[in-house]
Design a protein around this motif. Structure first.
Motif: not given
Length: 94
Positions: A10, A12, A14-15, A19, A52, A55
């Motif tokens: 993904l 960043r 998108q993540a 999340s 997620l 990260t």
């Protein structure tokens, strides 16, 4: 049983957006529980959510809201661009 790990890539943005959505659906409402009736599906959902959370530093920043809205705007714009000038449908932009 095949236990080979699967990698999902993904951006960043998108993540970050995913999340936030997972957090809202899992902990701020009963939405996900109504949608996901099979408890086996919760295992990968928790794995994705936990990855997620571990990260993304953005989720701990004081300007979380503006960063999230900026990420959403960039993702919506990229959907619009990929659609060949067609606006995204409401389900794609939410």
């Amino acid at each position: 049983m095949d236990e080979e790990a699967i990698t999902i890539r993904l951006t960043r943005d998108q993540a970050f957006v995913l999340s936030d959505w997972l957090y809202q659906a899992m902990f701020q409402s009963d939405d996900l529980e109504r949608i996901v009736r099979d408890r086996a599906v919760w295992s990968p959902i928790y794995a994705i959510s936990g990855t997620l959370d571990n990260t993304l530093s953005e989720i701990f920043m004081p300007d979380y809201g503006p960063r999230l809205e900026a990420a959403k705007a960039r993702l919506r714009a990229s959907l619009y661009d990929r659609a060949g000038g067609e606006p995204a449908t409401p389900s794609e932009s939410d």
